[in-house]
Write an enzyme that holds these catalytic residues in place. Structure first.
Site, PDB file in Angstrom:
ATOM      1  N   SER A 183       0.795  -1.230   0.000  1.00 57.99           N
ATOM      2  CA  SER A 183       0.000   0.000   0.000  1.00 57.99           C
ATOM      3  C   SER A 183       0.822   1.272   0.000  1.00 57.99           C
ATOM      4  CB  SER A 183      -0.951   0.007   1.197  1.00 57.99           C
ATOM      5  OG  SER A 183      -0.226  -0.056   2.414  1.00 57.99           O
ATOM      6  N   HIS A 207      -5.359  -3.642  -2.486  1.00 63.53           N
ATOM      7  CA  HIS A 207      -5.026  -2.576  -3.437  1.00 63.53           C
ATOM      8  C   HIS A 207      -4.883  -3.073  -4.870  1.00 63.53           C
ATOM      9  CE1 HIS A 207      -4.345   0.706  -0.538  1.00 63.53           C
ATOM     10  NE2 HIS A 207      -4.019  -0.281   0.279  1.00 63.53           N
ATOM     11  N   LYS A 256     -12.013   0.242  -1.770  1.00 65.78           N
ATOM     12  CA  LYS A 256     -11.038   0.917  -2.628  1.00 65.78           C
ATOM     13  C   LYS A 256     -11.584   0.966  -4.061  1.00 65.78           C
ATOM     14  CE  LYS A 256      -7.319  -0.029   0.573  1.00 65.78           C
ATOM     15  NZ  LYS A 256      -8.176  -0.531   1.679  1.00 65.78           N
TER      16      LYS A 256
END
Length: 387
Positions: free
Chosen positions: A176, A204, A235
């Site tokens: 990240s 991610h 996300k």
């Protein structure tokens, strides 16, 4: 009595004091921060879906049908048919037998690792893994062995030294803060060689990497090789929550052992509806992630071309390395004054001496947006002596 004021003063002296800035609008390419119009270059809203009308309409329709809260934990009154539908579709998306949705990604990692392992296990953990992984390892009581970041020689050396029976190798798929991709093929190879389970945190990468947008496991074509896939719905999916995907027996086991699942109120139905719609768009609109990665490559390349210290990777996370925390904070504030919002990332989030600006690109940024940010970054970088 603990002296909080003195402890806070020490934090300030080290340049590590954190202040929150508050958004007054949706986290799109342009938003309002503290009443000021800003170009937002720090959001995990990778596909730009947080303000998509189709997701908003799905949420509104579901609120009208189911109300605003779930009313209980998943094992009491909090499970809705929407939860089951999302879990079935996520399992298909991730190429696994089953899936379990948690209230957050943090809860998914914490509950899964602590529920799976105990003091009879050894867990091999990348040095730069997310804090939720580290906390899950410690909570489990297993022996925690940290290996050097993405260093397969160090991992194998430590497996030979510490592996005695039940073992787990756990790694972020995309890290990240650095944006690099874990060498999952090599990790799986070592895991098979030494009969160790594997777990990948794909928070991610999901929706961003892979031919189907399935994440880093999809990127390497390892859907049938990785034992546990974790992901988030907050996300690229633009909503809330986390999940674990794997074999049916694993998911059934976690329903009984993952305390962060058992004892947490379920995600509200409208959050699940948002994730269902986002998953549909991720699968139907591959051009979003193609555009995202193209823009990310361009922006990263221009930073490198102009002399900034930027690690090379193939993700929308672009760390501009600064070094000292104070200088990173100054850089961030100067960009903020110019209308570009990129927070400084400092210890303990990253190691001492590696403070940075973490640029994060969205599919909905225009090339004009990125060119403007680049120009201002170059001017300030020169002023601070970074290039």
């Amino acid at each position: 009595m603990y002296k909080f004021a003195e402890a806070l003063e020490s934090i300030k002296e080290k340049g590590l004091y954190r202040e929150m800035l508050y958004l007054d609008a949706a986290p799109g390419p342009h938003t309002m921060v503290g009443g000021k119009q800003m170009l937002l270059l720090s959001s995990n809203n990778y596909l730009g879906l947080c303000n998509d009308d189709r997701l908003k309409e799905a949420a509104i329709a579901t609120i009208r049908e189911f109300g605003v809260g779930s009313g209980g934990s998943r094992l009491t009154t909090g499970s809705y048919r929407l939860h089951r539908e999302l879990e079935e579709r996520l399992a298909q998306f991730k190429g696994t037998e089953a899936c379990l949705v948690f209230s957050t990604g943090y809860a998914a990692n914490l509950g899964t690792i602590a529920g799976l392992a105990d003091k009879g296990w050894v867990i091999f953990c990348d040095r730069l893994n997310h804090a939720s992984i580290i906390d899950g390892c410690r909570l489990s009581g297993a022996k925690l062995v940290i290996y050097k970041h993405c260093d397969m020689n160090d991992l194998e050396k430590k497996i030979k030294r510490y592996h005695t029976g039940k073992g787990l190798i756990v790694s972020d798929g995309v890290f990240s803060m650095d944006g690099d991709i874990a060498p999952l093929a090599e990790i799986v190879k070592l895991a098979k060689k030494y009969s160790i389970m594997t777990m990948v945190d794909d928070a991610h990468a999901t929706g961003v990497l892979g031919p189907n947008g399935g994440g880093s496991v999809d990127y390497f074509g390892l859907q049938n090789e990785v034992d546990i896939q974790m992901g988030t719905l907050s996300k690229a999916f633009a909503g809330e929550g986390g999940y674990i995907a794997g074999k049916q027996s694993l998911i059934d086991y976690l329903r009984h052992k993952a305390k962060s699942f058992i004892y947490s109120t379920a995600l509200a139905p409208h959050n699940i509806a948002v994730s269902l719609k986002a998953l549909e768009l991720i699968q139907k609109e591959p051009e979003r992630r193609k555009s995202l990665l193209e823009k990310s490559r361009w922006f990263r390349g221009e930073l490198v071309k102009n002399g900034f210290d930027v690690p090379m990777n193939n993700t929308p996370i672009i760390p501009l390395m600064v070094g000292e925390a104070d200088k990173a904070v100054t850089f961030s504030r100067m960009l903020y004054d110019e209308g570009v919002y990129v927070p400084a990332i400092r210890p303990p989030t990253v190691p001492n001496g590696s403070s940075r600006l973490r640029f994060s690109i969205m599919a909905t940024h225009t090339h004009e947006d990125l060119a403007m940010a680049l120009q201002k970054t170059i001017v300030i970088g020169k002023e601070l002596g970074l290039i």
